[in-house]
Design a protein around this motif. Structure first.
Motif, PDB file in Angstrom:
ATOM      1  N   GLN A 158       4.596  41.125 -31.050  1.00 16.43           N
ATOM      2  CA  GLN A 158       3.562  40.853 -30.074  1.00 16.43           C
ATOM      3  C   GLN A 158       4.185  40.429 -28.743  1.00 16.43           C
ATOM      4  N   LEU A 159       3.497  40.808 -27.663  1.00  9.98           N
ATOM      5  CA  LEU A 159       3.970  40.459 -26.320  1.00  9.98           C
ATOM      6  C   LEU A 159       3.188  39.262 -25.815  1.00  9.98           C
ATOM      7  N   SER A 160       3.849  38.358 -25.230  1.00  7.54           N
ATOM      8  CA  SER A 160       3.184  37.217 -24.615  1.00  7.54           C
ATOM      9  C   SER A 160       2.728  37.597 -23.228  1.00  7.54           C
ATOM     10  N   THR A 161       1.585  37.100 -22.856  1.00  2.00           N
ATOM     11  CA  THR A 161       1.088  37.389 -21.520  1.00  2.00           C
ATOM     12  C   THR A 161       1.546  36.341 -20.522  1.00  2.00           C
ATOM     13  N   HIS A 162       2.296  35.333 -21.001  1.00  2.00           N
ATOM     14  CA  HIS A 162       2.713  34.255 -20.113  1.00  2.00           C
ATOM     15  C   HIS A 162       4.222  34.229 -19.897  1.00  2.00           C
ATOM     16  N   ARG A 163       4.976  34.772 -20.832  1.00  2.00           N
ATOM     17  CA  ARG A 163       6.434  34.726 -20.677  1.00  2.00           C
ATOM     18  C   ARG A 163       7.019  36.048 -21.137  1.00  2.00           C
ATOM     19  N   PRO A 164       8.168  36.415 -20.601  1.00  2.00           N
ATOM     20  CA  PRO A 164       8.776  37.684 -20.983  1.00  2.00           C
ATOM     21  C   PRO A 164       9.323  37.654 -22.399  1.00  2.00           C
ATOM     22  N   LEU A 165       9.297  38.808 -23.021  1.00  2.00           N
ATOM     23  CA  LEU A 165       9.881  38.944 -24.351  1.00  2.00           C
ATOM     24  C   LEU A 165      11.392  39.108 -24.218  1.00  2.00           C
ATOM     25  N   ARG A 166      12.126  38.361 -25.004  1.00  2.00           N
ATOM     26  CA  ARG A 166      13.579  38.436 -24.954  1.00  2.00           C
ATOM     27  C   ARG A 166      14.107  38.828 -26.333  1.00  2.00           C
ATOM     28  N   VAL A 167      15.097  39.614 -26.342  1.00  2.00           N
ATOM     29  CA  VAL A 167      15.789  39.943 -27.588  1.00  2.00           C
ATOM     30  C   VAL A 167      17.168  39.302 -27.545  1.00  2.00           C
ATOM     31  N   LEU A 210      13.581  44.179 -20.942  1.00  2.00           N
ATOM     32  CA  LEU A 210      14.190  44.420 -19.628  1.00  2.00           C
ATOM     33  C   LEU A 210      13.128  44.530 -18.540  1.00  2.00           C
ATOM     34  N   VAL A 211      12.074  45.269 -18.811  1.00  2.00           N
ATOM     35  CA  VAL A 211      11.026  45.443 -17.811  1.00  2.00           C
ATOM     36  C   VAL A 211      10.323  44.125 -17.543  1.00  2.00           C
ATOM     37  N   ILE A 246      10.065  51.287 -14.683  1.00  2.00           N
ATOM     38  CA  ILE A 246       9.890  51.635 -16.098  1.00  2.00           C
ATOM     39  C   ILE A 246      10.726  52.858 -16.451  1.00  2.00           C
ATOM     40  N   LEU A 247      10.743  53.857 -15.573  1.00  2.00           N
ATOM     41  CA  LEU A 247      11.523  55.061 -15.828  1.00  2.00           C
ATOM     42  C   LEU A 247      12.999  54.734 -15.952  1.00  2.00           C
ATOM     43  N   ALA A 248      13.514  53.960 -15.032  1.00  2.00           N
ATOM     44  CA  ALA A 248      14.932  53.614 -15.068  1.00  2.00           C
ATOM     45  C   ALA A 248      15.268  52.792 -16.308  1.00  2.00           C
ATOM     46  N   SER A 249      14.371  51.926 -16.708  1.00  2.00           N
ATOM     47  CA  SER A 249      14.620  51.113 -17.901  1.00  2.00           C
ATOM     48  C   SER A 249      14.659  51.973 -19.149  1.00  2.00           C
ATOM     49  N   LEU A 250      13.743  52.929 -19.250  1.00  2.00           N
ATOM     50  CA  LEU A 250      13.722  53.817 -20.416  1.00  2.00           C
ATOM     51  C   LEU A 250      14.981  54.670 -20.488  1.00  2.00           C
ATOM     52  N   LEU A 251      15.526  55.023 -19.335  1.00  2.00           N
ATOM     53  CA  LEU A 251      16.719  55.865 -19.320  1.00  2.00           C
ATOM     54  C   LEU A 251      17.961  55.137 -19.826  1.00  2.00           C
ATOM     55  N   THR A 252      17.890  53.835 -19.947  1.00  2.00           N
ATOM     56  CA  THR A 252      19.046  53.078 -20.441  1.00  2.00           C
ATOM     57  C   THR A 252      19.199  53.173 -21.946  1.00  2.00           C
ATOM     58  N   GLU A 253      18.157  53.623 -22.647  1.00  2.00           N
ATOM     59  CA  GLU A 253      18.205  53.711 -24.110  1.00  2.00           C
ATOM     60  C   GLU A 253      18.271  55.180 -24.512  1.00  2.00           C
ATOM     61  N   GLN A 254      19.440  55.585 -25.047  1.00  2.00           N
ATOM     62  CA  GLN A 254      19.647  56.990 -25.383  1.00  2.00           C
ATOM     63  C   GLN A 254      18.732  57.460 -26.507  1.00  2.00           C
TER      64      GLN A 254
END
Length: 1121
Positions: A957-966, A1040-1041, A1075-1083
């Motif tokens: 789940q994504l939080s609407t108040h803070r970024p998701l971090r891995v 990342l986004v 978003i496009l640039a971020s997606l391009l980072t994952e092969q």
């Protein structure tokens, strides 16, 4: 009768109902006041209420309610006009349902069960009523059940009839049943443990034929674009082939060209079509064609009888046909004796037992003080009563019209707006154009522009001889619309009608006289309303005015041009569906020469709407159908020519102008007018006969021709030199539709060789007589049957052209292969048809109709031809979308958003161009374009702020108040790293922009929209072999986004890339580029989105699933309504 269950909140609202019988689940109630002794005030009040309601709103006095214990809601499930009727339903409920209901623990289940049972009883009643209309109700009911069981089509797919027959697969016959429904032909066979079944939509039928081979005798061949099916061993092959042709013709007219072709009102409601209706419709079409009646006439009675023929001094056996406004008699042999009696001319219809000993005599008296005798009438009393009823209604209507017209005349100004004016000389400068435009001619143009020329004494003598012959004919056969028409009139017309009688006889033979008399003042009002209006039709009319018989002095004069303008403009105003079509100007010009202006208008109405139906519509379908019929007649009647000229398309294409202009554009003027004479006597049959005679006369030359151009020159030269007695010069010097004899130059003695001299000797009367002798056995019934079959070919040919045009428009904009694009078009069209078949396309039909009404000038006809509404689009989305979601709800949400995005003009319809553009992006576009599409699906207008997305997200789940971090390795200087990473993203975006320009800048995506975007990404990978890697990649990109958006939110307003739309400074946003640039980072994501997709395989699978999947969904929808 059983009723579709309807809710009733209060069982005894306002004390209007009294309970007669009851139990735990049902109530039988009687309307208060019904059957009670008079005097009670409540009964009187309820009775008064019921009596003031109209017949549609009145309430049946008895009803049965379904009640659930403890609930205030009940359902009306049956009603009746008599207590005995409703008691039968009550007893059935008590004996068959009441004991079963006691086992239900949940009382709500009781209501659902009973409602479903009642709906089943209603469906069974409908089947029973349909079966009762058939000759063998029990057998038809059994066939109906098998049809529903074997093919699983919705209940609205009405079965019309069925036949036992063999379907051939190569040399192997399979015995089974062929079911004919309103939209399909379906075959089922179960033999030696092997089941064979298939469905052929009528909309896919391209050709119907009757063939005979060594193995099959009298087989019916049904061709589609994919394959052909052959059926044989019918007990009645003629009947089966006739019904197959009718149903295919009706379906194609209704589905492929409902805007352009005339379809009977009964046939516009497929649910009403039965075998009996088809038989009646075929007979009605034949009667309308034989007697050339208005297309709106309904056929009422058909009775065998004999009519007294004064010219033969005997009774002629034949058939009487009665319609709304006519009594029509035809001898046993078609065309041997024709009698047409408009009811508007009839004074009385009486039985005459006391005056004659003849069997069942009837006397019909008309206004011209003549009477017609009919004997041996079947069901005479009922027939006379029905005729007199229609006669009284017509006379009352005429009296009301006359009184209204007289009232308008008395209230109008003493000087009418239109005056009768004629100018026989050349126009002077003082004559104003406006005066001519508003002037109605009271005489035929020929009376003013006919000049006596030297050397015309023999022509005058010929005219006088013809006049005497016609006067003798009138004295023997009668004069006026109810003149007996026999073979003798054929011989007289072949000689040519005298000019003094031509206008009168054209009015009589076409029965335009009745239309004129019943619409007094109509033409004047049409002229008044149409003058001064500007439209596409009026522009085309103005362009063609001076091209109509330009060499005739009548149309070198403003008077003739003004009359032609008024007639054509008035007709375009009367019938905007036709408006104006090229060749109408030539026809109207000739009519104006021999008939008064108002008569010419009604003659034009008769030709365009009755004698040549569907000729002058948007695509001249009727003329093309007859052109195709003519080609088959050449093969049948001139086999030697067909053998020498295998490709008859050139000869048949030359005939198109023959049919559209009745030979006026290809024959010399006086010869062509003789053809028009024959046309008004025998209708289109005369044109077919004359065309065959022209080919027969040139068979040797045509057979020896080496190419199409030479064959056309042979025909053109022959027709140019067909002369008539009225011509004062050799035929070789008279051009087609030329001026009268005075303008013909003298012929040169050496005008041509021996071949030309042989052609010059051809006289139009000889050619007409030859056509009757050689091809006079051609009947109206044969022509109508051929038209039915060939209309299928012509409509499908137009459909192929429409498809080619649609693909040609779309092909430059997409990268889909031609084969796949064609298959996608077929899917798109089939989806449109499925909704038309079973009533699920009401919104699409309404929007489509609105688009046609308002012109939709921004789109071509090709773009308007087929469009899908939201449910239709969602059905195709589920079949063709390459990334199905893990949740049906989320896939449905995406389909809704995609439809909203593609519906750019807001008419709730998606065009084929928009649809293929979407498919091209999914299957053929580059990675950036696919991500761009996904991005647009998650911002307005595709994603609305009020949208509720119930789909659960099974991923983190994504939080609407803070970024998701891995979990990432901790690196010192995080903030600096984030800043550097943003610089890298910007650089990557600049590189992408160098390679390909962005079509249109996109607005920024806020956090709520980005969450929806992430849900879609997670749903795309369900079931993929690399599912775990893709989920991890998505988590990385999402983190990342979110970090990029959070950094921009904390620091400053994010840079707007491309859009320029204002965003609140405190709102979290990201751009498409980020978003496009971020997606391009994952092969892993790049590989997934760039993985080749096989559209062809998807389309093939969709074609197999589409029909039965949609049929099942629509069946479910109909059951839940």
């Amino acid at each position: 009768m059983w009723l579709k269950p309807e809710e009733v909140l209060l069982k005894n609202a306002l004390k209007l109902w009294v309970t007669v019988r009851s139990n735990d689940f049902f109530l039988l109630q009687r309307r208060r006041g019904h059957g009670e002794p008079t005097g009670r005030i409540t009964g009187l009040l309820v009775g008064a209420l019921d009596s003031v309601l109209d017949s549609n709103a009145r309430v049946s006095p008895f009803r049965i309610l379904l009640q659930v214990p403890g609930s205030q809601i009940s359902w009306v499930i049956a009603n009746g006009a008599a207590e005995e009727d409703v008691n039968k339903h009550w007893d059935w409920l008590v004996h068959h349902l009441l004991h079963s209901l006691s086992v239900f623990e949940n009382k709500e289940d009781v209501a659902s069960f009973v409602r479903g049972k009642v709906k089943g009883l209603i469906a069974e009643e409908v089947r029973g009523r349909q079966a009762a209309q058939e000759e063998e109700p029990d057998k038809f009911r059994e066939a109906l059940l098998k049809f529903e069981l074997h093919f699983g089509l919705p209940s609205s797919e009405k079965l019309v009839t069925y036949y036992s027959c063999c379907c051939w697969k190569g040399r192997v016959p399979r015995q089974g049943f062929l079911y004919l429904s309103i939209n399909h032909a379906a075959f089922y066979s179960f033999l030696l443990g092997k089941e064979v079944k298939f469905v052929i939509p009528w909309a896919e039928v391209t050709r119907l034929e009757r063939v005979s081979t060594g193995l099959m005798t009298e087989a019916v061949r049904i061709n589609t674009r994919q394959r052909q099916r052959e059926f044989s061993m019918f007990l009645n092959p003629d009947e089966a082939f006739g019904f197959i042709g009718q149903l295919a013709d009706i379906a194609l007219r209704r589905l492929l060209d409902s805007e352009g072709l005339e379809v009977d009102r009964v046939l516009q409601q497929p649910a009403r079509i039965t075998k009996r209706i088809l038989e009646e419709q075929a007979l009605r079409e034949y009667v309308l064609a034989l007697f050339r009646l208005p297309r709106g006439e309904r056929l009422h009675e058909v009775a065998s009888c004999s009519a007294w023929t004064p010219h033969a001094r005997c009774h002629a056996a034949g058939t009487l046909y009665t319609t709304d406004g006519y009594m029509c008699f035809s001898g046993r042999e078609e065309g041997s004796c024709i009698l047409l009696i408009p009811l508007s001319e009839v004074l009385s219809i009486e039985k005459a037992e006391s005056t004659t000993l003849l069997p069942n005599p009837v006397i019909v008296s008309v206004r011209t003080k003549k009477a017609f005798q009919l004997i041996e009438l079947q069901n005479r009393d009922e027939l006379v009563e029905n005729l007199n009823s229609r006669l009284r209604a017509l006379q009352w209507k005429q009296s009301m019209f006359r009184s209204r017209r007289d009232g308008k005349r008395s209230a109008s100004a003493p000087t009418p707006y239109y005056t009768f004016y004629y100018d026989t000389g050349p126009s002077d400068d003082e004559i104003e154009e406006q005066v001519l435009r508003n002037t109605v001619n009271s005489e035929a143009l020929m009376t003013a522009f006919h000049q006596n020329q030297p050397g015309t004494h023999s022509i005058k003598s010929s005219e006088q001889l013809k006049e005497r012959l016609w006067e003798d004919h009138f004295s023997e056969f009668g004069r006026g619309v109810h003149m007996f028409r026999t073979d003798k009139i054929q011989r007289l017309v072949a000689m040519g009608i005298p000019e003094s009688l031509r206008g009168e006889l054209w009015m009589t033979l076409s029965d335009a006289t009745s239309e004129l008399e019943s619409h007094q003042g109509y033409y004047t009002s049409m002229v008044q309303k149409s003058m001064g209006l500007s439209s596409l039709a009026t522009e085309e009319i103005e362009r063609d005015l001076h091209r109509s018989l330009p060499d005739h002095p009548a149309f070198q004069n403003p008077t003739g041009i003004a009359a032609l303008r008024r007639v054509l403009t008035a007709y375009a105003h009367r019938n905007p569906k036709i408006g104006y079509c090229q060749s109408m100007n030539i026809l109207a010009s000739v009519l104006l020469l021999y008939a008064k202006e108002e008569e010419a208008f009604w003659l034009l109405v008769a030709v365009c709407e009755r004698m040549l139906p569907d000729y002058f519509n948007r695509r001249v379908i009727g003329a093309q159908v007859d052109q195709s019929v003519f080609e088959e007649l050449i093969r049948d009647r001139l086999p030697e020519l067909a053998e020498c000229v295998p490709d008859l398309s050139a000869l048949s294409s030359a005939s198109l102008s023959w049919f559209l202009t009745l030979f006026l554009s290809v024959l010399p003027f006086h010869s062509a007018v003789c053809v028009v004479d024959c046309f008004f006597v025998h209708g289109i049959k005369a044109i077919f006969q004359l065309g065959l005679a022209a080919l027969d006369a040139n068979m040797a030359a045509l057979s020896a021709s080496t190419d199409d151009g030479q064959a056309l020159m042979i025909l053109s030269s022959f027709l140019d030199q067909v002369g008539s007695e009225e011509s004062s010069c050799p035929p070789a010097s008279c051009p087609p539709a030329s001026c009268p004899p005075a303008s013909c130059p003298p012929a040169s003695e050496d005008a041509g060789g021996s071949d030309v001299l042989a052609v010059r000797n051809t006289n139009i009367s000889d050619l007409i007589n030859e056509s009757y002798e050689r091809f006079g056995d051609l009947t109206v019934k044969q022509i109508e049957r051929l038209r039915c079959r060939h209309r299928i070919r012509v409509l499908q040919a137009h459909e192929d052209t429409t498809k080619d045009n649609a693909l040609r428009v779309v092909t430059p904009d997409v990268s889909i292969s031609a084969e796949n694009l064609s298959a996608v078009y077929d899917l798109f069209k089939t989806e449109h048809f499925i909704s038309l078949y079973w009533g699920d396309g009401s919104s699409a039909a309404a929007a489509e109709a609105a688009a046609w009404r308002h012109g939709d000038s921004g789109r071509s006809y090709v773009e308007r031809q087929y469009r899908l509404d939201r449910p239709q689009f969602k059905s195709l989305y589920g079949l063709l979308a390459p990334w199905p979601g893990d949740s049906n709800q989320h896939a449905d949400t995406l389909a809704d958003r995609t439809f909203t995005l593609l519906d750019q003009d807001g008419d709730s319809l998606v065009t084929f161009r928009d649809f293929t553009g979407w498919l091209d992006t999914l299957y053929c576009a580059e990675l950036s374009e696919k991500i761009r599409l996904l991005f647009r699906l998650h911002i307005p207008p595709a994603l609305t702020h009020t949208e509720e997305d119930p789909s659960p997200m099974k991923s983190p789940q994504l939080s609407t108040h803070r970024p998701l971090r891995v979990h990432r390795p901790s690196v010192p200087g995080v903030e600096g790293e984030e800043t550097d990473y943003q610089q890298q993203l910007k650089q990557m975006l600049k590189d992408l922009l160098k390679e390909k320009d962005v079509e249109k800048p996109l607005p920024l995506m806020n956090q709520r929209e980005f969450i929806q975007f992430c849900k879609t990404l997670y749903s795309m990978f369900h079931g993929d072999p690399e599912e775990n890697e893709l989920f991890q990649a998505i988590a990385t990109v999402t983190s990342l986004v979110l970090q990029i958006g959070e950094a921009g939110h904390r620091g400053h307003a994010p840079e707007v890339i491309g859009s320029g739309s204002e965003v609140a400074e405190d709102e979290w946003t990201v751009s498409y580029a980020q978003i496009l640039a971020s997606l391009l980072t994952e092969q892993a994501l790049v590989n997934f989105l760039e993985k080749p997709l096989d559209l062809g395989a998807m389309v093939t699978a969709a074609r197999e699933k589409q029909y039965h999947q949609r049929a099942g969904l629509l069946t479910l929808q109909l059951r839940t309504r």
